[in-house]
Scaffold this active site. Sequence first.
Site, PDB file in Angstrom:
ATOM      1  CG  ASP A 135      -2.082  -0.958   1.272  1.00 19.29           C
ATOM      2  OD1 ASP A 135      -2.478  -1.516   0.210  1.00 19.29           O
ATOM      3  OD2 ASP A 135      -2.819  -1.106   2.014  1.00 19.29           O
ATOM      4  CD  GLN A 166      -0.595   7.914  -2.224  1.00 18.78           C
ATOM      5  OE1 GLN A 166       0.742   8.408  -2.403  1.00 18.78           O
ATOM      6  NE2 GLN A 166      -1.050   7.666  -1.074  1.00 18.78           N
ATOM      7  NE  ARG A 187      -4.216  -1.438  -4.259  1.00 19.07           N
ATOM      8  CZ  ARG A 187      -3.955  -1.619  -3.071  1.00 19.07           C
ATOM      9  NH1 ARG A 187      -3.706  -0.915  -2.323  1.00 19.07           N
ATOM     10  NH2 ARG A 187      -3.894  -2.819  -2.761  1.00 19.07           N
ATOM     11  CE  LYS A 190     -10.879   9.674  -8.502  1.00 16.93           C
ATOM     12  NZ  LYS A 190     -12.393  10.133  -8.563  1.00 16.93           N
ATOM     13  CB  THR A 229     -11.368   4.549  -8.957  1.00 18.37           C
ATOM     14  OG1 THR A 229     -12.206   5.855  -8.496  1.00 18.37           O
ATOM     15  CG2 THR A 229     -11.782   4.157 -10.355  1.00 18.37           C
ATOM     16  NE  ARG A 291      -6.079   5.684   5.150  1.00 23.84           N
ATOM     17  CZ  ARG A 291      -5.360   5.119   6.170  1.00 23.84           C
ATOM     18  NH1 ARG A 291      -4.943   5.910   7.154  1.00 23.84           N
ATOM     19  NH2 ARG A 291      -5.251   3.656   6.160  1.00 23.84           N
ATOM     20  NE  ARG A 292     -11.671   4.476   2.539  1.00 22.06           N
ATOM     21  CZ  ARG A 292     -10.363   4.180   2.580  1.00 22.06           C
ATOM     22  NH1 ARG A 292      -9.900   3.393   3.106  1.00 22.06           N
ATOM     23  NH2 ARG A 292      -9.459   5.279   2.042  1.00 22.06           N
ATOM     24  CB  ALA A 294     -11.715  11.978   5.270  1.00 21.93           C
TER      25      ALA A 294
HETATM   26  P1  FDA Z   1     -14.066   9.648  -5.546  1.00 22.42           P
HETATM   27  O1  FDA Z   1     -13.510   9.951  -4.085  1.00 22.42           O
HETATM   28  O2  FDA Z   1     -14.094  10.752  -6.580  1.00 22.42           O
HETATM   29  O3  FDA Z   1     -15.531   8.914  -5.256  1.00 22.42           O
HETATM   30  C1  FDA Z   1     -16.158   8.594  -6.313  1.00 22.42           C
HETATM   31  C2  FDA Z   1     -17.477   8.031  -5.921  1.00 22.42           C
HETATM   32  O4  FDA Z   1     -17.193   6.703  -5.196  1.00 22.42           O
HETATM   33  C3  FDA Z   1     -18.115   8.774  -4.791  1.00 22.42           C
HETATM   34  O5  FDA Z   1     -19.235   9.549  -5.435  1.00 22.42           O
HETATM   35  C4  FDA Z   1     -18.830   7.914  -4.122  1.00 22.42           C
HETATM   36  O6  FDA Z   1     -20.106   7.542  -4.855  1.00 22.42           O
HETATM   37  C5  FDA Z   1     -18.053   6.716  -4.224  1.00 22.42           C
HETATM   38  N1  FDA Z   1     -17.000   6.724  -3.064  1.00 22.42           N
HETATM   39  C6  FDA Z   1     -15.856   6.930  -2.900  1.00 22.42           C
HETATM   40  N2  FDA Z   1     -15.438   6.785  -1.338  1.00 22.42           N
HETATM   41  C7  FDA Z   1     -16.453   6.437  -0.680  1.00 22.42           C
HETATM   42  C8  FDA Z   1     -16.721   6.134   0.544  1.00 22.42           C
HETATM   43  N3  FDA Z   1     -15.549   6.194   1.436  1.00 22.42           N
HETATM   44  N4  FDA Z   1     -17.880   5.865   0.898  1.00 22.42           N
HETATM   45  C9  FDA Z   1     -18.779   5.812   0.091  1.00 22.42           C
HETATM   46  N5  FDA Z   1     -18.917   5.824  -1.110  1.00 22.42           N
HETATM   47  C10 FDA Z   1     -17.808   6.326  -1.315  1.00 22.42           C
HETATM   48  N6  FDA Z   1      -5.305   5.458  -1.083  1.00 22.42           N
HETATM   49  C11 FDA Z   1      -3.989   5.603  -0.570  1.00 22.42           C
HETATM   50  O7  FDA Z   1      -3.438   6.531  -0.344  1.00 22.42           O
HETATM   51  N7  FDA Z   1      -3.004   4.443  -0.549  1.00 22.42           N
HETATM   52  C12 FDA Z   1      -3.763   3.201  -0.751  1.00 22.42           C
HETATM   53  O8  FDA Z   1      -2.686   2.136  -0.987  1.00 22.42           O
HETATM   54  C13 FDA Z   1      -4.917   3.008  -1.435  1.00 22.42           C
HETATM   55  N8  FDA Z   1      -5.657   1.760  -1.491  1.00 22.42           N
HETATM   56  C14 FDA Z   1      -6.417   1.403  -1.878  1.00 22.42           C
HETATM   57  C15 FDA Z   1      -7.053   0.509  -2.616  1.00 22.42           C
HETATM   58  C16 FDA Z   1      -8.088   0.165  -3.165  1.00 22.42           C
HETATM   59  C17 FDA Z   1      -8.678  -1.054  -3.664  1.00 22.42           C
HETATM   60  C18 FDA Z   1      -9.274   1.394  -3.367  1.00 22.42           C
HETATM   61  C19 FDA Z   1     -10.516   1.539  -4.027  1.00 22.42           C
HETATM   62  C20 FDA Z   1      -8.678   2.498  -2.791  1.00 22.42           C
HETATM   63  C21 FDA Z   1      -7.543   2.710  -2.039  1.00 22.42           C
HETATM   64  N9  FDA Z   1      -7.280   3.845  -1.665  1.00 22.42           N
HETATM   65  C22 FDA Z   1      -5.786   4.089  -1.285  1.00 22.42           C
HETATM   66  C23 FDA Z   1      -8.082   5.047  -1.315  1.00 22.42           C
HETATM   67  C24 FDA Z   1      -8.260   6.106  -2.672  1.00 22.42           C
HETATM   68  O9  FDA Z   1      -7.022   6.742  -2.633  1.00 22.42           O
HETATM   69  C25 FDA Z   1      -9.233   6.812  -2.499  1.00 22.42           C
HETATM   70  O10 FDA Z   1      -9.335   7.697  -1.163  1.00 22.42           O
HETATM   71  C26 FDA Z   1     -10.743   5.960  -2.582  1.00 22.42           C
HETATM   72  O11 FDA Z   1     -10.560   5.082  -3.493  1.00 22.42           O
HETATM   73  C27 FDA Z   1     -12.009   7.004  -2.952  1.00 22.42           C
HETATM   74  O12 FDA Z   1     -11.758   7.543  -4.150  1.00 22.42           O
HETATM   75  P2  FDA Z   1     -12.385   7.178  -5.511  1.00 22.42           P
HETATM   76  O13 FDA Z   1     -11.415   6.944  -6.619  1.00 22.42           O
HETATM   77  O14 FDA Z   1     -13.397   6.146  -5.201  1.00 22.42           O
HETATM   78  O15 FDA Z   1     -13.114   8.430  -6.099  1.00 22.42           O
END
Ligand code: FDA
Length: 310
Positions: A135, A166, A187, A190, A229, A291-292, A294
Amino acid sequence: MIDQLYRKAVLTVSGQKQIESLVRSRGWSVAQRFVAGESAQTAIAAVGELAADGILSNLDLLGEFVASPEKANEFAGQVLHLLDAARAEGIKPYVSVKLSSIGQGQTVDGQDLGLTNARRIIGKAKEYGGFVCLDMEDHPRVDQTLEQFRVLVGEFGAQHVGTVLQSYLYRAEADRASLDDLRPNLRIVKGAYLEPESVAMPVKADVDANYRKLVYAHLKAGNYVNVATHDETIIADVQHFVLAHGISKDAFEFQMLYGIRRDLQKELAAQGYRVRAYIPYGRDWYAYFSRRIAERPANVMFVLRGMLKG
Ligand code: FDA
Protein backbone atom coordinates in the site's frame (compact mmCIF):
# COMPACT_ATOMS: atom_id res chain seq x y z
CA MET A 1 -11.28 22.77 -3.14
CA ILE A 2 -14.37 22.04 -1.00
CA ASP A 3 -13.49 18.33 -1.11
CA GLN A 4 -10.02 19.17 0.15
CA LEU A 5 -11.41 21.33 3.00
CA TYR A 6 -13.88 18.63 3.98
CA ARG A 7 -11.20 15.94 4.01
CA LYS A 8 -8.89 18.18 6.03
CA ALA A 9 -11.62 18.90 8.58
CA VAL A 10 -12.52 15.22 9.07
CA LEU A 11 -8.94 13.99 9.26
CA THR A 12 -7.97 16.78 11.67
CA VAL A 13 -10.94 16.15 13.97
CA SER A 14 -10.51 12.36 13.82
CA GLY A 15 -6.89 12.80 14.89
CA GLN A 16 -8.00 14.14 18.28
CA LYS A 17 -7.72 11.64 21.12
CA GLN A 18 -11.19 12.33 22.63
CA ILE A 19 -12.88 11.80 19.26
CA GLU A 20 -10.87 8.65 18.70
CA SER A 21 -11.87 7.11 22.04
CA LEU A 22 -15.53 8.08 21.49
CA VAL A 23 -15.64 6.52 18.02
CA ARG A 24 -13.66 3.47 19.14
CA SER A 25 -16.10 2.81 21.96
CA ARG A 26 -19.37 3.54 20.10
CA GLY A 27 -18.52 3.28 16.43
CA TRP A 28 -17.75 -0.40 15.83
CA SER A 29 -21.27 -1.23 14.62
CA VAL A 30 -20.91 1.55 12.03
CA ALA A 31 -17.34 0.66 11.09
CA GLN A 32 -18.50 -2.84 10.19
CA ARG A 33 -19.89 -1.45 6.97
CA PHE A 34 -16.28 -0.95 5.84
CA VAL A 35 -14.40 -3.55 7.91
CA ALA A 36 -14.93 -7.32 7.62
CA GLY A 37 -14.68 -8.18 11.30
CA GLU A 38 -11.74 -8.36 13.68
CA SER A 39 -10.30 -11.81 12.90
CA ALA A 40 -8.68 -13.52 9.92
CA GLN A 41 -11.54 -16.03 9.95
CA THR A 42 -14.23 -13.36 9.44
CA ALA A 43 -12.19 -11.82 6.61
CA ILE A 44 -11.78 -15.22 4.96
CA ALA A 45 -15.54 -15.77 5.24
CA ALA A 46 -16.00 -12.48 3.33
CA VAL A 47 -13.73 -13.84 0.58
CA GLY A 48 -16.18 -16.73 0.11
CA GLU A 49 -19.19 -14.40 -0.03
CA LEU A 50 -17.59 -12.19 -2.66
CA ALA A 51 -16.47 -15.20 -4.69
CA ALA A 52 -20.12 -16.24 -4.95
CA ASP A 53 -20.67 -12.99 -6.89
CA GLY A 54 -17.59 -13.55 -9.06
CA ILE A 55 -15.52 -10.97 -7.15
CA LEU A 56 -11.89 -11.59 -6.20
CA SER A 57 -10.39 -10.49 -2.91
CA ASN A 58 -7.48 -8.60 -1.50
CA LEU A 59 -7.07 -9.17 2.26
CA ASP A 60 -5.74 -6.39 4.45
CA LEU A 61 -4.91 -6.78 8.12
CA LEU A 62 -5.46 -3.26 9.42
CA GLY A 63 -2.51 -1.53 11.00
CA GLU A 64 -0.59 1.71 10.63
CA PHE A 65 2.84 2.90 11.73
CA VAL A 66 4.31 1.00 14.69
CA ALA A 67 7.22 2.44 16.65
CA SER A 68 8.91 -0.67 18.05
CA PRO A 69 10.62 -3.59 16.28
CA GLU A 70 8.75 -6.02 18.55
CA LYS A 71 5.37 -4.65 17.45
CA ALA A 72 6.46 -4.64 13.80
CA ASN A 73 7.54 -8.27 14.00
CA GLU A 74 4.35 -9.19 15.81
CA PHE A 75 2.31 -7.55 13.06
CA ALA A 76 4.31 -9.30 10.34
CA GLY A 77 3.68 -12.58 12.20
CA GLN A 78 -0.06 -11.93 12.00
CA VAL A 79 0.17 -11.35 8.24
CA LEU A 80 2.08 -14.65 7.90
CA HIS A 81 -0.67 -16.31 9.91
CA LEU A 82 -3.23 -14.80 7.53
CA LEU A 83 -1.38 -16.32 4.55
CA ASP A 84 -1.45 -19.73 6.24
CA ALA A 85 -5.13 -19.39 7.16
CA ALA A 86 -6.05 -18.44 3.58
CA ARG A 87 -4.03 -21.30 2.16
CA ALA A 88 -5.69 -23.74 4.59
CA GLU A 89 -9.03 -22.69 3.07
CA GLY A 90 -7.73 -23.35 -0.44
CA ILE A 91 -7.36 -19.63 -1.26
CA LYS A 92 -4.33 -18.33 -3.16
CA PRO A 93 -3.58 -15.40 -0.87
CA TYR A 94 -3.68 -11.87 -2.27
CA VAL A 95 -2.87 -9.42 0.52
CA SER A 96 -2.03 -5.76 1.02
CA VAL A 97 0.54 -4.52 3.50
CA LYS A 98 1.58 -1.10 4.76
CA LEU A 99 5.36 -1.10 5.16
CA SER A 100 5.10 1.23 8.16
CA SER A 101 3.19 -1.45 10.05
CA ILE A 102 6.00 -4.00 9.62
CA GLY A 103 8.94 -1.78 10.57
CA GLN A 104 9.82 0.50 7.64
CA GLY A 105 12.23 3.16 8.90
CA GLN A 106 13.54 1.04 11.82
CA THR A 107 16.99 -0.42 11.42
CA VAL A 108 17.67 -3.86 12.89
CA ASP A 109 20.95 -5.72 12.19
CA GLY A 110 21.89 -3.03 9.66
CA GLN A 111 18.74 -3.64 7.55
CA ASP A 112 15.47 -1.80 7.28
CA LEU A 113 13.02 -3.93 9.27
CA GLY A 114 10.17 -3.16 6.87
CA LEU A 115 12.18 -4.66 4.03
CA THR A 116 13.16 -7.70 6.10
CA ASN A 117 9.56 -8.40 7.07
CA ALA A 118 8.32 -7.73 3.53
CA ARG A 119 10.74 -10.43 2.35
CA ARG A 120 9.26 -12.91 4.85
CA ILE A 121 5.71 -12.08 3.77
CA ILE A 122 6.29 -12.04 0.02
CA GLY A 123 8.43 -15.18 0.23
CA LYS A 124 5.56 -17.06 1.81
CA ALA A 125 2.96 -15.56 -0.52
CA LYS A 126 5.08 -16.63 -3.48
CA GLU A 127 5.40 -20.14 -2.08
CA TYR A 128 1.57 -20.27 -1.95
CA GLY A 129 1.18 -18.84 -5.48
CA GLY A 130 -0.08 -15.55 -4.04
CA PHE A 131 0.52 -11.82 -4.35
CA VAL A 132 1.39 -8.93 -2.03
CA CYS A 133 0.59 -5.30 -2.76
CA LEU A 134 2.58 -2.68 -0.85
CA ASP A 135 0.00 0.00 0.00
CA MET A 136 1.10 3.60 -0.43
CA GLU A 137 0.98 5.80 2.66
CA ASP A 138 1.65 9.51 3.18
CA HIS A 139 4.16 11.35 0.98
CA PRO A 140 7.28 11.18 3.22
CA ARG A 141 7.21 7.39 2.71
CA VAL A 142 6.92 7.34 -1.07
CA ASP A 143 10.65 7.36 -1.93
CA GLN A 144 11.53 4.53 0.43
CA THR A 145 8.48 2.46 -0.53
CA LEU A 146 9.34 2.70 -4.23
CA GLU A 147 13.02 1.90 -3.58
CA GLN A 148 12.03 -1.15 -1.53
CA PHE A 149 9.49 -2.17 -4.16
CA ARG A 150 12.26 -2.19 -6.77
CA VAL A 151 14.42 -4.42 -4.57
CA LEU A 152 11.52 -6.80 -3.87
CA VAL A 153 10.50 -7.11 -7.53
CA GLY A 154 14.12 -7.99 -8.27
CA GLU A 155 14.04 -10.75 -5.67
CA PHE A 156 10.52 -12.18 -6.06
CA GLY A 157 9.28 -11.10 -9.50
CA ALA A 158 6.56 -8.64 -10.55
CA GLN A 159 3.97 -11.42 -10.55
CA HIS A 160 4.23 -11.68 -6.73
CA VAL A 161 4.61 -8.07 -5.56
CA GLY A 162 3.02 -4.80 -6.63
CA THR A 163 2.58 -1.30 -5.26
CA VAL A 164 0.41 1.78 -5.51
CA LEU A 165 0.62 5.24 -7.08
CA GLN A 166 -1.58 8.13 -5.94
CA SER A 167 -2.84 10.49 -8.64
CA TYR A 168 -3.06 13.47 -6.25
CA LEU A 169 0.74 13.58 -6.09
CA TYR A 170 2.45 15.76 -8.69
CA ARG A 171 5.25 13.23 -8.86
CA ALA A 172 3.04 10.22 -9.73
CA GLU A 173 3.62 10.10 -13.50
CA ALA A 174 7.39 10.51 -13.09
CA ASP A 175 7.33 7.64 -10.58
CA ARG A 176 5.27 5.49 -12.92
CA ALA A 177 7.64 6.06 -15.83
CA SER A 178 10.67 5.38 -13.61
CA LEU A 179 9.29 1.93 -12.74
CA ASP A 180 8.48 0.94 -16.33
CA ASP A 181 11.57 -1.26 -16.71
CA LEU A 182 10.18 -3.56 -13.98
CA ARG A 183 6.92 -4.19 -15.93
CA PRO A 184 5.24 -3.55 -12.58
CA ASN A 185 1.76 -4.47 -11.43
CA LEU A 186 0.50 -1.11 -10.15
CA ARG A 187 -2.64 -0.11 -8.33
CA ILE A 188 -3.67 3.41 -9.29
CA VAL A 189 -5.63 5.34 -6.63
CA LYS A 190 -6.51 8.99 -6.12
CA GLY A 191 -4.89 9.17 -2.66
CA ALA A 192 -6.42 9.15 0.82
CA TYR A 193 -4.06 11.13 3.08
CA LEU A 194 -4.03 14.73 4.22
CA GLU A 195 -1.22 16.16 2.09
CA PRO A 196 0.15 19.72 1.69
CA GLU A 197 -0.45 21.60 -1.57
CA SER A 198 3.30 21.60 -2.16
CA VAL A 199 3.13 17.89 -3.02
CA ALA A 200 -0.53 17.11 -3.83
CA MET A 201 -3.02 18.70 -6.21
CA PRO A 202 -5.66 20.61 -4.27
CA VAL A 203 -8.30 20.56 -7.03
CA LYS A 204 -10.26 17.32 -7.46
CA ALA A 205 -10.70 17.75 -11.22
CA ASP A 206 -6.89 17.76 -11.59
CA VAL A 207 -6.57 14.62 -9.45
CA ASP A 208 -9.19 12.91 -11.63
CA ALA A 209 -7.50 13.99 -14.87
CA ASN A 210 -4.16 12.75 -13.61
CA TYR A 211 -5.79 9.47 -12.59
CA ARG A 212 -6.88 8.81 -16.18
CA LYS A 213 -3.43 9.79 -17.49
CA LEU A 214 -1.69 7.32 -15.19
CA VAL A 215 -4.01 4.44 -16.03
CA TYR A 216 -3.82 5.06 -19.77
CA ALA A 217 -0.02 5.44 -19.76
CA HIS A 218 0.48 2.25 -17.76
CA LEU A 219 -1.89 0.28 -20.00
CA LYS A 220 -0.24 1.64 -23.15
CA ALA A 221 3.13 0.56 -21.78
CA GLY A 222 1.71 -2.98 -21.66
CA ASN A 223 1.74 -3.27 -17.88
CA TYR A 224 -0.91 -4.71 -15.59
CA VAL A 225 -3.11 -2.05 -13.99
CA ASN A 226 -5.35 -2.20 -10.95
CA VAL A 227 -7.91 0.51 -11.58
CA ALA A 228 -8.81 1.16 -7.95
CA THR A 229 -11.68 3.62 -7.82
CA HIS A 230 -15.46 3.85 -7.30
CA ASP A 231 -15.67 6.72 -9.76
CA GLU A 232 -18.19 5.59 -12.36
CA THR A 233 -17.14 8.18 -14.93
CA ILE A 234 -13.54 7.06 -14.77
CA ILE A 235 -14.57 3.40 -14.91
CA ALA A 236 -16.64 4.07 -18.05
CA ASP A 237 -13.75 6.01 -19.61
CA VAL A 238 -11.35 3.15 -18.94
CA GLN A 239 -13.82 0.73 -20.54
CA HIS A 240 -13.89 2.93 -23.66
CA PHE A 241 -10.13 3.33 -23.67
CA VAL A 242 -9.40 -0.40 -23.60
CA LEU A 243 -11.97 -1.06 -26.29
CA ALA A 244 -10.56 1.67 -28.54
CA HIS A 245 -6.99 0.40 -28.07
CA GLY A 246 -7.74 -3.31 -28.36
CA ILE A 247 -6.52 -3.96 -24.81
CA SER A 248 -7.74 -7.27 -23.42
CA LYS A 249 -9.72 -7.65 -20.19
CA ASP A 250 -6.79 -9.70 -18.86
CA ALA A 251 -4.51 -6.66 -18.88
CA PHE A 252 -6.17 -4.90 -15.95
CA GLU A 253 -8.70 -5.25 -13.18
CA PHE A 254 -11.09 -2.99 -11.31
CA GLN A 255 -10.63 -2.74 -7.56
CA MET A 256 -12.97 -1.30 -4.95
CA LEU A 257 -13.22 -1.24 -1.20
CA TYR A 258 -15.29 -3.65 0.86
CA GLY A 259 -18.66 -2.11 1.67
CA ILE A 260 -18.53 0.49 -1.10
CA ARG A 261 -20.48 0.11 -4.36
CA ARG A 262 -21.00 -3.63 -4.11
CA ASP A 263 -23.70 -3.18 -6.79
CA LEU A 264 -21.13 -1.81 -9.22
CA GLN A 265 -18.63 -4.53 -8.29
CA LYS A 266 -21.20 -7.20 -9.13
CA GLU A 267 -22.27 -5.49 -12.33
CA LEU A 268 -18.70 -5.24 -13.65
CA ALA A 269 -17.94 -8.85 -12.71
CA ALA A 270 -21.12 -9.96 -14.52
CA GLN A 271 -19.86 -8.09 -17.62
CA GLY A 272 -16.73 -10.23 -17.59
CA TYR A 273 -14.30 -7.72 -16.04
CA ARG A 274 -11.91 -8.89 -13.37
CA VAL A 275 -13.03 -7.20 -10.13
CA ARG A 276 -11.30 -7.36 -6.77
CA ALA A 277 -12.54 -6.08 -3.43
CA TYR A 278 -10.13 -4.82 -0.79
CA ILE A 279 -11.16 -6.52 2.46
CA PRO A 280 -9.82 -4.84 5.58
CA TYR A 281 -10.15 -6.55 8.93
CA GLY A 282 -8.62 -6.39 12.37
CA ARG A 283 -8.84 -4.51 15.64
CA ASP A 284 -6.89 -1.46 14.48
CA TRP A 285 -9.69 -0.12 12.28
CA TYR A 286 -9.86 3.51 13.41
CA ALA A 287 -7.45 5.23 10.97
CA TYR A 288 -8.78 3.27 7.99
CA PHE A 289 -12.35 4.10 8.99
CA SER A 290 -11.51 7.82 9.38
CA ARG A 291 -10.11 7.94 5.83
CA ARG A 292 -13.32 6.38 4.46
CA ILE A 293 -15.40 8.98 6.28
CA ALA A 294 -13.17 11.76 4.97
CA GLU A 295 -13.85 10.67 1.38
CA ARG A 296 -17.55 11.41 1.38
CA PRO A 297 -19.60 14.00 3.31
CA ALA A 298 -22.68 11.71 3.44
CA ASN A 299 -20.61 9.26 5.50
CA VAL A 300 -20.44 11.65 8.45
CA MET A 301 -24.23 11.54 8.83
CA PHE A 302 -24.10 7.76 8.46
CA VAL A 303 -21.62 7.60 11.37
CA LEU A 304 -23.51 10.03 13.59
CA ARG A 305 -26.80 8.25 13.04
CA GLY A 306 -25.20 4.87 13.75
CA MET A 307 -23.47 6.09 16.91
CA LEU A 308 -26.63 7.70 18.27
CA LYS A 309 -28.48 4.44 17.74
CA GLY A 310 -25.72 2.90 19.82
P1 FDA B 1 -13.98 9.66 -5.44
O1 FDA B 1 -13.52 10.04 -4.07
O2 FDA B 1 -14.03 10.70 -6.49
O3 FDA B 1 -15.38 8.96 -5.31
C1 FDA B 1 -16.16 8.55 -6.42
C2 FDA B 1 -17.48 8.01 -5.91
O4 FDA B 1 -17.22 6.81 -5.19
C3 FDA B 1 -18.20 8.89 -4.89
O5 FDA B 1 -19.03 9.83 -5.50
C4 FDA B 1 -18.98 7.87 -4.09
O6 FDA B 1 -20.13 7.51 -4.79
C5 FDA B 1 -18.05 6.70 -4.05
N1 FDA B 1 -17.20 6.70 -2.84
C6 FDA B 1 -15.89 7.03 -2.77
N2 FDA B 1 -15.44 6.90 -1.50
C7 FDA B 1 -16.48 6.50 -0.77
C8 FDA B 1 -16.65 6.20 0.60
N3 FDA B 1 -15.66 6.27 1.47
N4 FDA B 1 -17.89 5.82 1.03
C9 FDA B 1 -18.92 5.72 0.15
N5 FDA B 1 -18.82 5.99 -1.16
C10 FDA B 1 -17.62 6.38 -1.62
N6 FDA B 1 -5.33 5.31 -1.00
C11 FDA B 1 -4.03 5.51 -0.67
O7 FDA B 1 -3.63 6.63 -0.42
N7 FDA B 1 -3.16 4.43 -0.62
C12 FDA B 1 -3.56 3.17 -0.93
O8 FDA B 1 -2.74 2.24 -0.89
C13 FDA B 1 -4.92 2.97 -1.29
N8 FDA B 1 -5.38 1.72 -1.60
C14 FDA B 1 -6.66 1.57 -2.12
C15 FDA B 1 -7.09 0.33 -2.59
C16 FDA B 1 -8.32 0.20 -3.21
C17 FDA B 1 -8.77 -1.12 -3.75
C18 FDA B 1 -9.18 1.36 -3.35
C19 FDA B 1 -10.49 1.29 -4.06
C20 FDA B 1 -8.76 2.57 -2.83
C21 FDA B 1 -7.53 2.69 -2.20
N9 FDA B 1 -7.12 3.92 -1.67
C22 FDA B 1 -5.79 4.08 -1.31
C23 FDA B 1 -8.10 5.01 -1.44
C24 FDA B 1 -8.15 6.01 -2.60
O9 FDA B 1 -6.98 6.78 -2.59
C25 FDA B 1 -9.38 6.93 -2.48
O10 FDA B 1 -9.28 7.68 -1.31
C26 FDA B 1 -10.71 6.21 -2.50
O11 FDA B 1 -10.71 5.16 -3.41
C27 FDA B 1 -11.86 7.17 -2.89
O12 FDA B 1 -11.65 7.70 -4.15
P2 FDA B 1 -12.40 7.22 -5.48
O13 FDA B 1 -11.35 6.88 -6.46
O14 FDA B 1 -13.36 6.16 -5.20
O15 FDA B 1 -13.07 8.52 -6.06
